[in-house]
Design an enzyme around this catalytic site. Structure first.
Site, PDB file in Angstrom:
ATOM      1  N   SER A 213       9.909 -29.716  23.567  1.00  0.00           N
ATOM      2  CA  SER A 213      10.259 -29.744  25.256  1.00  0.00           C
ATOM      3  C   SER A 213       8.864 -29.957  25.757  1.00  0.00           C
ATOM      4  CB  SER A 213      10.758 -28.312  25.623  1.00  0.00           C
ATOM      5  OG  SER A 213      10.974 -28.313  27.024  1.00  0.00           O
ATOM      6  N   ASP A 301      22.135 -30.504  24.936  1.00  0.00           N
ATOM      7  CA  ASP A 301      20.728 -30.102  25.324  1.00  0.00           C
ATOM      8  C   ASP A 301      21.008 -29.803  26.850  1.00  0.00           C
ATOM      9  OD1 ASP A 301      18.216 -29.525  26.534  1.00  0.00           O
ATOM     10  OD2 ASP A 301      17.305 -30.401  24.902  1.00  0.00           O
ATOM     11  N   HIS A 339      18.997 -26.415  24.004  1.00  0.00           N
ATOM     12  CA  HIS A 339      17.868 -26.986  24.114  1.00  0.00           C
ATOM     13  C   HIS A 339      16.825 -26.228  23.134  1.00  0.00           C
ATOM     14  CE1 HIS A 339      14.363 -28.391  26.232  1.00  0.00           C
ATOM     15  NE2 HIS A 339      13.922 -27.240  26.314  1.00  0.00           N
TER      16      HIS A 339
END
Length: 360
Positions: A213, A301, A339
């Site tokens: 991320s 995600d 995610h």
């Protein structure tokens, strides 16, 4: 009798107070019914004012936006004793590095499975020397919230160290017990320092950046600085749940959904990213990198859509002279990795090992 006679008296003879009370009852009921509606109206008005003013506050005070991106104040899980990583991951040591004056970084080093027996009772210097044992070294760069003790990061360190990788997970400045204030420039300084520290001890071991991320933007930032300023090519880079830039990410994350149709959304919020000194331009960085790059993304995600990972892959591959060293792997939504949970995939270590083998 008297009681019956009293009961039979007409209402008019009971006094004007009784009559007035009876007359006011409908009005009182109406007023009481109106109060909840009045409160609801004021509440809705307050919420609308808050909703409409927030983008302007962000524009005027970009530091507020940094707080929403760098969620370092949410230091979860709470109550962690970072000096006792063995409570979360066996055969792991905690240590600290000072990346610059006033900034001390907390780091966990999870040992490869094949070194754990001999590690018992050894001092910190032994763990440093172990980095040169030819097992690959992962520098793990986490996302914008939580700490190195967050459950999916602990699981990642377990899975990869069980597969004979060294895993060094750091908390950037301002996160967990690391000191300093979060900033993009500061994150680059922190990771550069850790990278040089590792390289000074790792001999010929492969050193890998694994960013997740926000950590993907940090990874490419650092790799670009190493190449352009020092002529150093990072051995390999893995980008998990990557975005093209922080501006692009802000345009798609769920929290901005309620503002995407708001007049001035791009100007008030997206353009303010630059005013807050937040760029994380991976789409520009990958065009100048020479490192092998593996991009991993789950189809479900919810935070950063897989389209951003695919776009970054295409940019990197188009710019690379060795296109076979730029790879992309997607994971079906049916797996439910979302995610944060690619580390739930038991084949993750083999994916990395196969990638490293293919780009030798």
């Amino acid at each position: 009798g008297a009681e019956a006679a009293g009961a039979a008296q007409p209402a008019a003879s009971r006094g004007t107070g009784f009559v007035a009370a009876k007359a006011l009852q409908p009005a009182a009921r109406g007023f009481l019914d109106y109060l909840p509606n009045l409160n609801l109206k004021w509440l809705l008005l307050d919420l609308f004012i808050l909703y409409a003013s927030f983008p302007f506050v962000i524009r005027l005070f970009p530091s507020f936006l940094r707080k929403f991106v760098y969620l370092s104040f949410l230091s979860y899980p709470f109550g962690v004793d970072y000096q006792k990583p063995e409570l979360y991951i066996n055969h792991t040591v905690n240590f600290y590095l000072t990346s610059e004056q006033g900034v001390t970084l907390g780091i966990w080093h999870a040992l490869p499975n094949n070194r754990r027996k001999e590690a018992e009772g050894k001092d910190p210097s032994w763990h440093e020397e172990a980095l040169a044992d030819d097992n690959p070294v992962i520098i793990y760069l986490h996302g914008n919230g939580g700490t190195r003790a967050t459950s999916h990061r602990v699981r990642f360190a377990k899975v990869m160290s069980d597969a004979n990788f060294h895993v060094l997970a750091l908390d950037y400045r301002g996160y967990a017990e690391s000191t300093g204030e979060p900033s993009e420039k500061g994150f680059t300084t922190d990771v550069l320092f850790l990278y040089h520290w590792v390289k000074a001890r790792s001999g010929n071991s492969t050193v890998i950046f694994w960013g997740h991320s926000l950590g993907t933007g940090i990874s490419t930032n650092v790799a670009r600085v190493l190449k352009e300023k020092e002529g150093v090519i990072v051995d390999a880079i893995v980008l998990e749940a990557a975005f093209t830039s922080i501006r692009d990410a802000a345009a798609t994350i769920p929290i901005t959904l309620i503002y995407r149709k708001f007049p001035g959304f791009k100007y008030l919020i997206l353009d303010t990213m630059a005013r807050a000194d937040m760029y994380f331009c991976s789409d520009q960085n990958v065009q100048v990198l020479s490192s092998p790059i593996l991009i991993l993304h789950s189809e479900d995600d919810f935070m950063i859509p897989i389209s951003q990972g695919k776009k970054l892959f295409e940019i990197a591959r188009d710019a690379s002279q060795k296109k076979d060293t730029i790879q992309f792997i997607s994971f079906p939504a049916s797996k439910g990795y979302g995610h944060d949970h690619l580390s739930s995939n038991p084949d993750l270590p083999n994916i990395l090992k196969n990638f490293l083998q293919s780009v030798k």
